[in-house]
Design an enzyme around this catalytic site. Structure first.
Site, mmCIF file in Angstrom:
data_model
loop_
_atom_site.group_PDB
_atom_site.id
_atom_site.type_symbol
_atom_site.label_atom_id
_atom_site.label_comp_id
_atom_site.label_asym_id
_atom_site.label_seq_id
_atom_site.Cartn_x
_atom_site.Cartn_y
_atom_site.Cartn_z
ATOM 1 N N SER A 312 0.986 -1.239 -0.165
ATOM 2 C CA SER A 312 0.024 0.004 -0.018
ATOM 3 C C SER A 312 0.767 1.293 0.024
ATOM 4 O O SER A 312 1.392 1.682 -0.904
ATOM 5 C CB SER A 312 -0.979 -0.211 1.396
ATOM 6 O OG SER A 312 -2.015 0.974 1.128
ATOM 7 N N ASP A 323 9.986 5.531 -10.359
ATOM 8 C CA ASP A 323 9.547 6.279 -11.526
ATOM 9 C C ASP A 323 10.411 7.413 -11.947
ATOM 10 O O ASP A 323 10.790 7.690 -12.993
ATOM 11 C CB ASP A 323 8.122 6.644 -11.753
ATOM 12 C CG ASP A 323 7.030 5.683 -12.019
ATOM 13 O OD1 ASP A 323 7.477 4.343 -12.067
ATOM 14 O OD2 ASP A 323 5.809 6.078 -11.877
ATOM 15 N N LYS A 337 -0.890 -4.313 -3.184
ATOM 16 C CA LYS A 337 -2.036 -3.626 -2.857
ATOM 17 C C LYS A 337 -2.224 -2.026 -3.279
ATOM 18 O O LYS A 337 -1.776 -1.102 -2.690
ATOM 19 C CB LYS A 337 -2.301 -3.564 -0.982
ATOM 20 C CG LYS A 337 -3.488 -2.938 -1.038
ATOM 21 C CD LYS A 337 -3.912 -2.769 0.610
ATOM 22 C CE LYS A 337 -4.972 -2.116 0.836
ATOM 23 N NZ LYS A 337 -4.897 -0.588 0.543
#
Length: 477
Positions: A312, A323, A337
């Protein structure tokens, strides 16, 4: 800004019951939601049958509450109805202070599974490990017990004891563990300097105090050694927490104002973009909790450590830093998740925790079910992690939300093929071991994270120092 709160599943049974005519006049109908009359009549009939014929009388309130819980829990593993006790316990968990054993749990095959023993808690000191299955609480079997009842049974007055019967898959044995309950005060940020010039910061969960605590730790580290040459952010075994905490932790290492995570769902307010700005991560205190953090932490060579129990909010941080190529991700594929749970108060002491959106990394990638894959897969143990094939992730849950960006059926089939291949490889390796070696494996305990025996951490240090890194040999990675 509403708070997005950490998952702790509640599994219940029941059917939503009610009288069709009454419900049609409810606020739900006034909001433009059309309820199917035929199905509502069926549910009303079921309610009446239970009241008339069930072997024992059941109070209307209990039956209806269980019915609502059953309806919500059937959606996905993370949506739940929170009654008074559940709501109170959730608020305790996100504040970082509660009474109990100190374990994060979920349900698996009808029993309780340990996701993560909280560091320095009674459960951790008793030797409980991530992946352990709890089959009995004192003299009561867990199978057939709802997860919320299991949570309540394990919590209690500090100083009292409870005996858990634990099944450990890796050792194929069950054993009792008696644990004394205590007040759990979770220190979510820990830090120290390794090898004289590399900062190690461990975030155990994302709570209300995480961002200001991180800011203080980073400032202290820079004061201890102004010539730091790298930083390791350790998110292993971090099951998540408040979204603002994740945004703030990522913001400490990223340029100002960049996108950290976005969310998309059905409701208009579920479509949001969260940037690395104080308004997006500030919670209870005024001003910018990261204002005093030295700029060096936005430039230092950086490694993020993750494993299968990083979930999460941890995946939001890891995904954003990956990224932007701000950090190299080392470890194991994360839990997967990638969904948002929003808590909607219903009354003064109850609420609906419902999945409202998917998370997306800054590049627009969904981590749901598949998690964040490490740039460099590394085992937790020097000689490999045979238990990896026994670990269940989000994708293994029967009711998990599907990843809309991937051909999931094909990927699941491929993952199962690799899992069976890995099992076969481990079985062949174990068959060659002597009885003494097998006994040694059985008694081996996982290394303490951050210690000198932490192999994955040693590989992160090697990477920052420009030395070779031993990659994982697991077919699952």
């Amino acid at each position: 800004m509403r708070q997005f709160l950490k998952n702790f599943a509640l599994i219940s049974v029941g059917l939503i019951a009610g009288i069709a005519a009454t419900i049609q006049l409810s606020a739900t109908a006034q909001q433009g939601v059309q309820l199917p009359l035929d199905e509502l009549r069926t549910l009303s009939n079921v309610f009446a049958q239970i009241k008339r014929e069930y072997v024992e009388p059941i109070e209307d309130k209990q039956l209806l509450t269980d019915a609502v819980k059953g309806m919500v829990s059937s959606l996905d593993p993370h949506s739940t109805f929170l009654d008074k006790k559940d709501f109170s316990e959730m608020q305790e968990a996100t504040s970082g202070k509660f009474a109990g054993l100190g374990i994060e749990i979920t349900s698996e095959d009808g029993v309780v599974k340990v996701l993560n023993p909280i560091e320095d808690s009674p459960a951790a000191r008793a030797g409980l490990q991530a992946g352990d299955l709890i089959t009995r609480l004192d003299d009561k079997p867990v199978r057939g017990m709802s997860l919320d009842k299991a949570v309540r049974t394990m919590r209690g007055t500090p100083g009292t004891k409870i005996t858990l019967t634990v099944y450990r898959k890796s050792e194929e044995r069950s054993f009792p563990v008696t644990i004394t309950r205590a007040e759990i005060k979770v220190q979510s940020v820990k830090a120290k300097i390794l090898d004289n010039d590399i900062a190690w910061v461990r975030v155990t969960s994302f709570q209300e105090r995480t961002v200001p605590d991180l800011a203080k730790k980073l400032t202290d580290l820079a004061n201890q050694n102004p010539k730091l040459k790298g930083i390791i952010l350790d998110l292993r075994n971090n099951g998540g927490g408040l979204l603002q905490g994740a945004v703030g932790v990522a913001a400490a290492f990223l340029p100002a104002d960049v996108v950290v995570v976005s969310t998309k769902g059905q409701a208009p307010d579920s479509k949001q973009v969260f940037n690395a700005t104080p308004a997006m991560y500030r919670l209870s205190e005024p001003g910018d909790p990261l204002a005093g953090v030295p700029e060096i932490f936005k430039k230092l060579p950086m490694v993020v450590l993750v494993n299968a129990y990083s979930a999460s909010a941890s995946e939001i941080v890891a995904g954003a830093l990956q990224d932007y190529k701000r950090a190299t991700i080392i470890g194991k594929t994360t839990f997967g998740k990638g969904s948002v749970q929003t808590v909607r108060p219903l009354t003064n002491d109850s609420a609906l925790k419902i999945t409202t959106a998917y998370y997306y990394t800054p590049s627009g990638k969904s981590i749901q079910a598949f998690g964040v894959k490490p740039d460099i897969p590394v085992d937790q143990n020097k000689d490999g992690d045979p238990d990896d094939v026994l670990i269940t992730r989000e994708i293994d849950s029967e009711k998990h939300l599907r990843n809309k960006q991937s051909a999931e059926d094909k990927l699941i089939k491929d993952r199962e093929k690799r899992r069976l291949e890995e099992l076969q490889r481990i079985e062949e390796k174990n068959a060659k071991k002597t009885p003494e070696e097998k006994e040694k494996d059985k008694n081996k305990k996982p290394p303490e994270l951050g210690s000198a025996d932490d192999f994955m951490l040693s590989q992160a240090l090697a990477f920052i120092n420009g030395q070779p890194v031993k990659r994982s040999s697991s077919k699952l990675e």
